[in-house]
Design an enzyme around this catalytic site. Structure first.
Site, PDB file in Angstrom:
ATOM      1  CG  ASP A   1      45.172  30.226  38.265  1.00 12.21           C
ATOM      2  OD1 ASP A   1      46.339  30.621  38.418  1.00 12.21           O
ATOM      3  OD2 ASP A   1      44.198  31.003  38.227  1.00 12.21           O
TER       4      ASP A   1
ATOM      5  CE  LYS B   1      43.576  40.337  36.587  1.00 14.41           C
ATOM      6  NZ  LYS B   1      43.612  39.978  37.984  1.00 14.41           N
TER       7      LYS B   1
ATOM      8  CG  ASP C   1      44.927  32.018  34.707  1.00 15.52           C
ATOM      9  OD1 ASP C   1      44.055  31.162  34.942  1.00 15.52           O
ATOM     10  OD2 ASP C   1      45.155  32.963  35.481  1.00 15.52           O
TER      11      ASP C   1
HETATM   12  N1  GDD Z   1      45.810  31.209  49.507  1.00 18.64           N
HETATM   13  C1  GDD Z   1      45.222  32.124  48.765  1.00 18.64           C
HETATM   14  N2  GDD Z   1      44.472  33.092  49.383  1.00 18.64           N
HETATM   15  N3  GDD Z   1      45.372  32.085  47.423  1.00 18.64           N
HETATM   16  C2  GDD Z   1      44.743  33.022  46.691  1.00 18.64           C
HETATM   17  C3  GDD Z   1      43.945  34.031  47.270  1.00 18.64           C
HETATM   18  C4  GDD Z   1      43.805  34.057  48.697  1.00 18.64           C
HETATM   19  O1  GDD Z   1      43.118  34.888  49.291  1.00 18.64           O
HETATM   20  N4  GDD Z   1      43.449  34.808  46.257  1.00 18.64           N
HETATM   21  C5  GDD Z   1      43.922  34.284  45.109  1.00 18.64           C
HETATM   22  N5  GDD Z   1      44.694  33.196  45.361  1.00 18.64           N
HETATM   23  C6  GDD Z   1      45.393  32.352  44.383  1.00 18.64           C
HETATM   24  C7  GDD Z   1      44.507  31.806  43.281  1.00 18.64           C
HETATM   25  O2  GDD Z   1      43.974  30.538  43.625  1.00 18.64           O
HETATM   26  C8  GDD Z   1      45.477  31.685  42.118  1.00 18.64           C
HETATM   27  O3  GDD Z   1      46.221  30.474  42.171  1.00 18.64           O
HETATM   28  C9  GDD Z   1      46.443  32.842  42.347  1.00 18.64           C
HETATM   29  O4  GDD Z   1      46.325  33.186  43.747  1.00 18.64           O
HETATM   30  C10 GDD Z   1      46.124  34.068  41.470  1.00 18.64           C
HETATM   31  O5  GDD Z   1      44.774  34.435  41.671  1.00 18.64           O
HETATM   32  P1  GDD Z   1      43.761  34.585  40.444  1.00 18.64           P
HETATM   33  O6  GDD Z   1      42.447  34.958  41.024  1.00 18.64           O
HETATM   34  O7  GDD Z   1      43.826  33.392  39.557  1.00 18.64           O
HETATM   35  O8  GDD Z   1      44.373  35.865  39.753  1.00 18.64           O
HETATM   36  P2  GDD Z   1      44.352  36.278  38.217  1.00 18.64           P
HETATM   37  O9  GDD Z   1      44.442  35.095  37.331  1.00 18.64           O
HETATM   38  O10 GDD Z   1      43.217  37.210  38.002  1.00 18.64           O
HETATM   39  O11 GDD Z   1      45.718  37.148  38.107  1.00 18.64           O
HETATM   40  C11 GDD Z   1      46.946  36.647  38.590  1.00 18.64           C
HETATM   41  O12 GDD Z   1      47.490  35.680  37.711  1.00 18.64           O
HETATM   42  C12 GDD Z   1      47.860  36.193  36.406  1.00 18.64           C
HETATM   43  C13 GDD Z   1      48.478  35.041  35.646  1.00 18.64           C
HETATM   44  O13 GDD Z   1      47.552  34.032  35.472  1.00 18.64           O
HETATM   45  C14 GDD Z   1      47.918  37.810  38.783  1.00 18.64           C
HETATM   46  O14 GDD Z   1      49.065  37.308  39.436  1.00 18.64           O
HETATM   47  C15 GDD Z   1      48.309  38.428  37.445  1.00 18.64           C
HETATM   48  O15 GDD Z   1      49.295  39.437  37.632  1.00 18.64           O
HETATM   49  C16 GDD Z   1      48.862  37.348  36.532  1.00 18.64           C
HETATM   50  O16 GDD Z   1      49.167  37.898  35.243  1.00 18.64           O
HETATM   51 MG    MG Z   2      44.278  33.045  37.564  1.00 17.95          MG
END
Ligand code: GDD
Ligand code: MG
Length: 365
Positions: A110, A162, A218
């Site tokens: 994403d 976070k 994001d």
């Molecule tokens: N296959 C799989 N299985 N993918 C997963 C799972 C899972 O159980 N959980 C999350 N993901 C995927 C999501 O679809 C996304 O592409 C990515 O892992 C990160 O998950 P998000 O839920 O979008 O996390 P976030 O946006 O709160 O935080 C993450 O992204 C930030 C940047 O956008 C973290 O990596 C942060 O450290 C980072 O700054």
């Molecule tokens: Mg995300």
């Protein structure tokens, strides 16, 4: 070399769009979101791509078959029976990621940016440590993973996911490169790479940060999706390599720049578009319509003298005449908005017909 994309779950934050179509296939600047990443990986010479998903991916499998053939690459779906978080999927795909000694890319699905994968790989190979994280700066870091480096170096000292208290504004952009040795740190169980694995690698001084130049976002929720979708528009050269945009700067209906229109869309010459508008294939924009900061997905129709701002108009939707749609309104597939209405911040489920104004933000089911 290879790559794994963390595709994850059902994309609930991008509803109502994701009620009709898998999130990775939702068009971002008129191309499936995941294809932007896949094509950038292919340009960097990646041949094997693992998509880590935790749902049954039939629709994606059939769409991406064509991509495999077009680029001569292998796309493998690695399907979790329970969500494995952001690290567990690497263990599940161990056979592919660990099949030789070469480092591999890992991407959050994403995020959008210019994807400078070749420079990133050069950086990774030069420092010879186990992992590299792309880093960008944001004003409000608390929703991300924050990276703190040792002064004057790229070595990551601390990784704080976070943070509740301010530790810095350089954040994890969600794009990594790892040596296969990282697989020895990850068990096949639900695991957060950010909370469990990064702190351990950082403690061993094996994690480096690479500063990303240019835009980053994001795009996992509608407001950020809209903002993110407009960031690449000025970067014409990057976009030209992905899909030749039709940028009709001579037409009088383009106002304020950054307008991306699919060549099969029909725009009335008296409509005014921009800044920051993306119009999908087969869409029709009627006389006198005024669109800014919005996305019109394929085959949607915007009728005469309507005003659309800060909103996403879903596929096949129809917005009536003299209608005003604004404030992060998201119309799902095949929504009809009747003439002369005001729609303020609505999230409208697929196939609904709206015949009275929606004056306050809400979900219409
Ligand atoms: N296959 C799989 N299985 N993918 C997963 C799972 C899972 O159980 N959980 C999350 N993901 C995927 C999501 O679809 C996304 O592409 C990515 O892992 C990160 O998950 P998000 O839920 O979008 O996390 P976030 O946006 O709160 O935080 C993450 O992204 C930030 C940047 O956008 C973290 O990596 C942060 O450290 C980072 O700054
Ligand atoms: Mg995300």
């Amino acid at each position: 070399s290879h790559a794994l994309i963390l595709v994850g779950g059902f994309g609930t934050r991008l509803r109502p769009l994701t009620l009709s179509w898998p999130k990775p296939l939702v068009e971002f600047c008129n191309k499936a979101m995941i294809l932007h990443q896949i094509e950038a990986l292919v340009q960097a010479g990646v041949k094997d791509i693992v998509l880590a998903v935790n749902y049954r991916p039939e629709v994606m499998v059939s769409v991406l078959k064509k991509t495999e053939e077009e680029f001569g690459i292998n796309i493998t779906f690695s399907v979790e029976t329970e969500p494995l978080g952001t690290a567990g999927p690497l263990a599940l795909a161990r056979d592919i990621l660990g099949k030789d000694d070469s480092p591999f890319f890992v991407l959050n699905s994403d995020v959008t940016c210019t994807y400078p994968f070749e420079a990133f790989r050069d950086f990774h190979l030069a420092h010879k440590c186990e992992g590299s994280i792309m880093v960008t700066k944001v004003a409000e870091p608390s929703a991300y993973g924050v990276v703190v480096t040792k002064p004057g170096t790229t070595v990551i000292d601390r990784f704080v996911e976070k943070p509740v208290e301010f530790v810095g504004n350089r954040i994890n952009a969600g794009i990594y490169m790892f040596n296969p040795s990282i697989l020895d740190r990850i068990e096949l169980r639900p695991t957060s790479i950010e909370k469990e694995i990064f702190p351990a690698i950082a403690a061993d001084q094996q994690l480096h940060s690479f500063d990303l130049a240019g835009f980053w976002m994001d795009v996992g929720q509608p407001k950020d999706f809209l903002t993110g979708e407009h960031l690449p528009l000025p970067v014409a050269s990057h976009f030209a390599t992905l899909s030749p945009p039709h940028r009709p700067t001579k037409n009088k209906w383009v106002y304020g720049g950054n307008v991306l229109v699919d060549p099969t869309a029909e725009i009335d010459p008296t409509a005014v578009l921009g800044p920051n508008v993306v119009i999908g294939p087969g869409a029709k924009i009627g006389p006198g319509a005024r669109l800014q900061r919005c996305v019109v997905l394929s085959n949607a129709v915007i009728r005469d003298h309507s005003w659309i701002a800060n909103s996403i108009i879903g596929w096949n939707s129809n917005v009536g005449r003299w209608t005003r749609v604004e404030n992060i309104t998201v119309l799902g597939d095949d929504v009809t908005i009747k003439d002369e209405l005001y729609v303020n911040g609505a999230s409208v489920l697929p196939h609904k017909s709206i015949s009275t104004s929606i004056t306050e933000p809400r979900i219409v089911m």
